[in-house]
Design an enzyme around this catalytic site. Sequence first.
Site, PDB file in Angstrom:
ATOM      1  N   ASN A 389       0.881  -1.291  -0.056  1.00  0.00           N
ATOM      2  CA  ASN A 389       0.001   0.006  -0.083  1.00  0.00           C
ATOM      3  C   ASN A 389       0.884   1.255   0.078  1.00  0.00           C
ATOM      4  OD1 ASN A 389      -1.848   2.197   0.569  1.00  0.00           O
ATOM      5  ND2 ASN A 389      -3.179   0.893   1.893  1.00  0.00           N
ATOM      6  N   ASP A 390       1.381   1.580   1.194  1.00  0.00           N
ATOM      7  CA  ASP A 390       1.967   2.868   1.309  1.00  0.00           C
ATOM      8  C   ASP A 390       3.300   2.884   0.219  1.00  0.00           C
ATOM      9  OD1 ASP A 390       0.693   3.648   3.096  1.00  0.00           O
ATOM     10  OD2 ASP A 390       1.749   2.809   4.839  1.00  0.00           O
TER      11      ASP A 390
END
Lengths: 464, 101
Positions: A389-390
């Site tokens: 994600n990040d």
Amino acid sequence: MSVFVQIVYFVAAAVFILGLKKMSSPVTARGGIVWAGMAMVAATLVAFLEPGVLDHMSNVVLIVLAIAAGSAVAYVTAKRVAMTDMPQMIAIYNGMGGGAAAAIAAVELVRVTGGHHLSTITLSLAVTGALIGAVSFSGSAIAFAKLQGLIKKTIRLPLHQMLNLVLFGATVVVGVLISMNDQPSAALVLAFFVMALVFGITVTTPIGGADMPVVISLFNAFTGLAVALEGFVLNNAAMIIAGTVVGSSGTLLTQLMAKAMNRPITNVLFSSFGSDGGAAAEESVEGSMKEIEGNDAAVMMAYASKVIIIPGYGMAVAQAQHKVQELTKLLEERGVEVKFAIHPVAGRMPGHMNVLLAEAGVEYDKIVDLEDVNPEFPNTDVALVIGANDVVNPVARSNPDSPIYGMPILDADRARNCIVIKRGKGSGFSGIENHLFYADNTRMLYGDGQKAVAALISGVKALS
Amino acid sequence: MIEGFTALYIFMLSAFTGYEVISRVPVILHTPLMSGSNFVHGIVLVGAMVALGHAETTLEQAIGFFGVALAAGNAMGGYIATVRMLEMFKSSRGPQQGATK
């Protein structure tokens, strides 16, 4: 006999350095650890021949029993632990080393309280090693408990950093008092160890799970340094050399990790995500998340000429890596070029994801680092993001207000198409909205990692 | 016997050695390498054995026993963990020389 012991230590120290050197290439790495292992066995055997050790038979029996007990427990746990849980096991073994260094100092200090004389320099080295070793011991235990999920909350008291500073200062003062004193009292020595152990705990508890790998690496360097210091106390060159080499290489490794995470080491230790107002900078995201079905995604990938897979820790948690490898093989049979792009901090530690992929049978030369892979994304037909994600959030490039701004990311958004496999619609580990998910060329494939990849596999199979 | 400045020189040279040895390591080996260096400081076992070997009182024996057991755990756990991780690395170009099993 003493000369023989020294020769073996000398060779062992040289082999440790050679072993670490060999571990710097995947081709020779296994040989490196095996060599180092043999050197360790040799050093352990000759340690029995150190002057005075064989004089007390009861102590020799205790040594053999302690080695048997310690290594049996470690052998069983290390054999059983799942690859996903490896970081916290490294933490606990490292903590044991720190504890052992502190114990050596404790034995010396107990002897000093009984009237035995040590020079001020030796005493201060023993005390410094004890402090570092004890902090590494109790701190690693907390790191283990956090990653293992035994401690879920991040405990942060008001004025926590202030209290830590006071505690640290007080511990140092007590340490200096012990070093300066010809015959320090037992109470003072006991207070010193208790304070050092408590400091290890209080300095680790406020650190969040995401920063833990950096902390584990730092404690690894600490233990090395503690071992070297106790080596000075015992006049043991093997301990000095091996400990110092680990201390300095561990420090470098810690810096590399902190840099890869875009988190200066001081930030890791003295603040944490969310506390610096990052979450407050909530802004609206343009566009919407667009869903895709497993079969459609499979078709996209099957007719692509180049696919880059971006795995994250979510993939490992879902145990989807074996399915991913199966999908890779299917795609390659169809002539699709498949690569794996690994972010330096994917998984729980730099390189952790490589281990997890290697476990599933992915060849290491298919795995590409961030700097090498980013220029390839514009020529890539499909970027498949699984459980990451990040590390693919373009905000890190575009929004200076974001807490992750400046962190190097994988440019999945620059691929022609991007498919994101995700469990639900929530945001990532850091709680930051991911703009990639809202991009025009992104399609979301919701579901459990393993099931979603299984759907892709059956989709690709149905085409042939 | 290692005296004063000799010890300091050993310390300095070892520090540079550690830095140099690690500086060219690819990211994919960071975790196994951390585990490997974790194993290397298991050499503390030697020191713990000497401490316990020289123990005279029950308290010294107890602390020494604790230290040896912890150090043995560090060495054994670090070794097995590292070997298990490194066993998994293989190349798509087939087995290469040097990657001996």
